[in-house]
Design an enzyme around this catalytic site. Structure first.
Site, short mmCIF file in Angstrom:
data_model
loop_
_atom_site.label_atom_id
_atom_site.label_comp_id
_atom_site.label_asym_id
_atom_site.label_seq_id
_atom_site.Cartn_x
_atom_site.Cartn_y
_atom_site.Cartn_z
N ASP A 1 20.58 1.12 -10.42
CA ASP A 1 19.48 1.76 -9.10
C ASP A 1 20.03 0.98 -7.96
O ASP A 1 19.84 -0.30 -7.77
CB ASP A 1 18.81 0.57 -10.23
CG ASP A 1 17.14 0.79 -9.42
OD1 ASP A 1 16.96 1.78 -8.69
OD2 ASP A 1 15.93 0.71 -10.05
N GLU B 1 20.27 5.10 -10.38
CA GLU B 1 18.84 5.67 -10.36
C GLU B 1 18.27 5.23 -8.70
O GLU B 1 18.48 4.75 -7.99
CB GLU B 1 17.60 4.16 -11.03
CG GLU B 1 15.84 4.55 -10.70
CD GLU B 1 16.09 3.26 -11.92
OE1 GLU B 1 16.46 2.91 -12.43
OE2 GLU B 1 14.30 2.95 -11.64
N SER C 1 17.54 -4.90 -16.64
CA SER C 1 17.55 -5.03 -15.46
C SER C 1 18.18 -6.03 -15.27
O SER C 1 17.64 -6.95 -14.98
CB SER C 1 16.39 -4.34 -14.59
OG SER C 1 16.24 -4.34 -13.24
N LYS D 1 7.01 4.87 -15.18
CA LYS D 1 6.20 4.12 -14.67
C LYS D 1 5.40 4.95 -14.82
O LYS D 1 5.15 4.89 -13.72
CB LYS D 1 6.47 3.82 -14.14
CG LYS D 1 8.22 2.81 -13.58
CD LYS D 1 8.71 1.80 -12.56
CE LYS D 1 10.19 1.47 -12.58
NZ LYS D 1 10.62 1.10 -11.13
N LYS E 1 21.41 -3.83 -10.62
CA LYS E 1 21.24 -3.48 -8.85
C LYS E 1 21.99 -3.08 -8.06
O LYS E 1 23.38 -4.02 -7.81
CB LYS E 1 19.74 -4.63 -8.76
CG LYS E 1 18.85 -4.41 -9.06
CD LYS E 1 17.85 -3.28 -9.23
CE LYS E 1 16.49 -3.61 -9.85
NZ LYS E 1 15.41 -1.93 -9.21
N ASP F 1 13.46 7.16 -9.83
CA ASP F 1 12.22 6.55 -10.12
C ASP F 1 10.75 7.11 -8.77
O ASP F 1 10.44 7.33 -8.78
CB ASP F 1 12.26 5.47 -9.63
CG ASP F 1 11.69 4.14 -9.81
OD1 ASP F 1 10.78 4.62 -10.31
OD2 ASP F 1 12.68 3.02 -10.33
N LYS G 1 21.60 -2.73 -16.31
CA LYS G 1 21.15 -1.59 -15.20
C LYS G 1 21.33 -2.96 -14.25
O LYS G 1 20.97 -3.65 -14.52
CB LYS G 1 19.39 -1.30 -15.40
CG LYS G 1 19.15 -0.81 -14.41
CD LYS G 1 17.75 -0.57 -14.37
CE LYS G 1 16.62 -0.77 -13.14
NZ LYS G 1 15.71 0.19 -13.18
N GLY H 1 10.09 -0.31 -16.05
CA GLY H 1 9.39 -1.98 -15.68
C GLY H 1 9.05 -1.90 -14.13
O GLY H 1 9.97 -2.18 -13.45
O1 SMG Z 1 10.42 -4.93 -15.73
O2 SMG Z 1 12.18 -5.63 -16.22
C1 SMG Z 1 11.25 -5.29 -14.94
C2 SMG Z 1 11.80 -4.53 -13.70
C3 SMG Z 1 13.24 -3.45 -14.30
O3 SMG Z 1 14.62 -2.91 -11.64
C4 SMG Z 1 13.81 -3.01 -12.23
N1 SMG Z 1 12.36 -2.69 -11.90
O4 SMG Z 1 13.21 -0.05 -8.80
O5 SMG Z 1 12.79 0.32 -11.65
C5 SMG Z 1 12.79 -0.69 -10.37
C6 SMG Z 1 12.54 -2.42 -10.47
C7 SMG Z 1 11.25 -2.63 -9.90
C8 SMG Z 1 11.16 -3.54 -9.26
S1 SMG Z 1 11.83 -4.03 -7.94
C9 SMG Z 1 10.85 -6.16 -8.10
MG MG Z 2 14.67 1.67 -10.48
#
Ligand code: SMG
Ligand code: MG
Length: 368
Positions: A188, A213, A135, A262, A163, A238, A161, A290
């Site tokens: 995402d 996402e 991510s 999750k 953001k 999510d 992925k 994650g």
């Molecule tokens: O554990 O690699 C990881 C994080 C993956 O992007 C990730 N998580 O919305 O999916 C999500 C985000 C939530 C945490 S953002 C601080």
């Molecule tokens: Mg997410």
């Protein structure tokens, strides 16, 4: 099983670099390590609630309060028959899924240690290594994004992925897609759009993304269903999926075509498995999300993602993606085929490095 003592450890861990999402930029991650003792064994669980209520309403402090004052007293010195027994008791506490999930994980670890079974065996996992992706946070500009992705591809990640947020979406992905026409790619938004502003994401449909996402608010299944009808790319939920019931309703409504699972968000590994089972029965692809876990939560996620219905790569990266030092002796590494091996020891299959734990601990509390 009768839990005799529980310790809560509030941890604050430095990230190797900043991680930026639509709700902010972070350089350290907080969590609570839960340590539960029973019959000479100790089990560990990780509560993934972060310092700020950006991703979800829970914070490290609210989870500490709910664990200390409500959840731990429900299990201390009571005969617990199973994880389901814990969930039945915990039902008197409304919400606070991350607090519940952290304590439930410690029970799974204890049960595994008592029976000599790994979580992988307890869950009846179907593969001993799971496909993972990385991510990537929001970067300075699209060119910095391409450079960041290049570095992760160089490390061996095969699924990426990215953001996104309003103003940093279509153009970023256009530039990235041009640089990497064939890389499996997904985005995402962490709930940053409204139904109206999300119309601007329509060009994403031409970039062959695996999924988009959580574009809209976490409590908005309905507008997600309207949006999914307008988009060709599968929408993945999510934040919106907080229970088995929400998953069922989202699927009935057509609010998504893919589900991110999750354990923290849904109240525990047992709930995560139930959502996996529901989706598998309907042929809906799921993957393991994650929360920048330490080795404790990472081990649990790997066991979960070994279930047969997890058919998209998880956000379970190698330890070094986030941390130079971890609280577990095990460091998770990426295999050459963009997989990570599922731990095989009893319970979570991890050992805590007590010196490392002390270095990152903000406070701790012994209960009973
Ligand atoms: O554990 O690699 C990881 C994080 C993956 O992007 C990730 N998580 O919305 O999916 C999500 C985000 C939530 C945490 S953002 C601080
Ligand atoms: Mg997410």
């Amino acid at each position: 099983m009768k839990i005799e003592r529980i310790w809560l450890h509030h941890l604050r861990m430095k990230l190797v670099g900043p991680f930026e999402t639509s709700f902010g930029r972070t350089l350290e991650r907080d969590c609570i390590l839960i340590e539960a003792a029973c019959d000479g064994l100790v089990g560990f669980g990780e509560c993934v609630a972060d310092r700020k209520p950006g991703y979800a309403y829970e914070t490290t402090e609210t989870a500490w309060h709910v664990l200390r004052d409500f959840l731990v007293p429900l299990v201390l010195d009571h005969e617990l028959e199973s994880v389901d027994d814990f969930q039945r008791r915990a039902a008197v506490v409304r919400g606070h899924p991350m607090a519940k999930a952290g304590l439930e994980m410690a029970l799974w670890d204890l049960i595994g240690k008592a029976t000599g079974q790994s979580l992988f065996e307890q869950f009846q996992g179907s593969r001993d290594r799971v496909e993972v992706g990385v991510s990537v946070g929001i970067q300075e500009d699209p060119h910095a994004l391409v450079a960041a992705v290049a570095a992760y591809l160089g490390e061996g990640y095969r699924r990426v992925k990215v953001k996104i947020k309003p103003g940093r979406d279509v153009e970023d992905i256009r530039v990235l897609r041009a640089a990497y026409p064939d890389v499996p790619l997904q985005v995402d938004a962490n709930a940053a759009y409204t139904f109206e502003t999300a119309q601007g994401l329509k060009p994403l449909d031409s970039f062959d993304l695996l999924l988009i996402e959580q574009p809209l608010a976490e409590d908005d299944l309905w507008d997600h269903s309207r949006l999914q009808r307008a988009f060709q790319t599968p929408i993945c939920l999510d934040e919106s999926i907080v229970s088995v019931r929400h998953a069922r309703q989202a699927l009935e409504m057509g609010a998504c075509r893919v589900v991110n699972i999750k354990p923290g968000r849904v109240g525990g590994l047992s709930r995560a498995i139930a959502i996996h089972d529901l989706c598998a029965a309907q042929g809906i692809p799921v993957w393991c999300g994650g929360m920048l876990e330490t080795g404790v939560g990472r081990a649990a996620n790997l066991a979960l993602a070994s279930l047969p219905g997890f058919n998209l790569p998880g956000d379970i990266s190698a330890t070094r993606r986030y941390y130079a030092e971890d609280i577990t002796r095990q460091r998770f590494v990426l295999n050459a085929d963009s997989t990570i091996s599922v731990p095989k020891g009893p319970g979570l299959g991890i050992e805590i490095d007590n010196q490392a734990l002390k270095r990152v601990r903000v406070k701790h509390l012994r209960l009973a």
